[in-house]
Enzyme design. Sequence first.
Site, PDB file in Angstrom:
ATOM      1  CD  GLU A   1       9.735  29.117  -2.241  1.00 30.29           C
ATOM      2  OE1 GLU A   1       9.817  27.978  -1.691  1.00 30.29           O
ATOM      3  OE2 GLU A   1       8.672  29.611  -2.620  1.00 30.29           O
TER       4      GLU A   1
ATOM      5  CB  CYS B   1       7.320  26.332  -0.086  1.00 27.13           C
ATOM      6  SG  CYS B   1       7.279  25.443  -1.652  1.00 27.13           S
TER       7      CYS B   1
END
Length: 476
Positions: free
Chosen positions: A250, A284
């Site tokens: 990720e 993120c």
Amino acid sequence: MSTPTFPTYASFAELLQAVDAGEGGREILNPATGQRVGFADTDTVADLNAAVETARAAFESFSTTTHEQRCAMLMAAADAVDANAEPLAELLSREQGKPLNGPNARFEVGACSAWLRATASFELEPEVVVDDGQTYSTLTYRPLGVVGAIGPWNWPMMITVWQIAPALRMGNTVVVKPSEYTPLSVKALVHVINSALPEGVLTYVSGDREIGAALSEHEDVDKIMFTGSTATGQKIIEASAPTYKRLTLELGGNDAGIVLDDVDPAAIAEGLFWGAFINTGQTCAALKRLYVPDSIYDEVVDALAEFAKNVPMGEGLDENNVLGPLQNKAQYDIVADLVEKAKAAGARVVLGGEPDQEQKGFFYPTTLVADIDPDNALVVEEQFGPALPIVRYSTIDEAVEMANSLDVGLGSSVWSSNRERALQVAERLKAGTTWINNHGAVDPRIPFGGAGHSGYGVEFGVDGLKGLGQPHVISG
């Protein structure tokens, strides 16, 4: 199985004493005050090798436990986290900088126990693939072995649980390596969770990139789970290739949000704000570039500024604050540089943009930047902080083209009062997830992963569990 017992700590100081490495370790400072939090371990590659050896040995017995037994362990681990929630949250606030209140430290610790419980609740039954009277095929998932979990500094506890909960549920053992910026909070979390697990199943190492690199290339590690920058993710891919490790990555995102012309600007202002500024923008999957139509551009900018100017920022242990500092000086410098580049190019700073040079800590003010060129660095580079560029567009086609113009694609969002219109736009966006009228609302039941340079593999839900297992088909 006997009911596990777990320690409870009455205060942050008691918890810190259990995990502090002492004066021989590396000093960790509070990014809001510069004061010492504690000392972190300074592990070596030899320490990492020992941790992997321990995990490999523990795998032999742990892999034979049943799903029911492992789920019971995760539920007990969640109980242990809940019993120590306040000292865990205070340690997190001191080390990472995020405030106790709002969607921050207490929220993150609560998410840890919630994710442990949710992961224990998912059903993963053997799947009958073919049964036509001649062929009968089933699909099951076996444990992989040792999983290396490399986490970030922005949500250090929560993302660690995202990695270790499904790994343990599937019968793997885990070696955790946290960011060098936030090792104490992760060590404390592992310490608490370990009270519910057999010895050696979950081990911890602390160190810099050398330790992360050694974990990525270790021949006795079967999978790496990593959350962090795209550049580091690429290095992990390269380091892990010779040993054919499975990867879940990720990586960086620069998420776009598109506002449609049918919204009520005042009604969406709060959602836009928290989509962009949750964890002071250090997320993120935060909203990092916002596209707004000409027809309501000024109204949206004004409504967002009106909400943003009243959100308090400051030291995390102050119960009034819900925004905190940047976690480290390097990230502060990135945000400040990108905002200065936008100002130099003629963009209009609506709010913020002028940090208080006298203030202690890495505080950068909540900043909204309007009338900015879509190719400006603040738009096309991930700022990862409290500065949001707001870009004008004339047509939906133009907005979609700009949203899809970068090589990353973690999340995206569409804001509209008409769900069908929003869905039509959402289907055109290149991202792992597109949210409607919110941004970044992850759910343990819903698969989550990136597109493009934002990584591959998914986390959460049954699909996330499958990524931590070896598929095994029996057919005959």
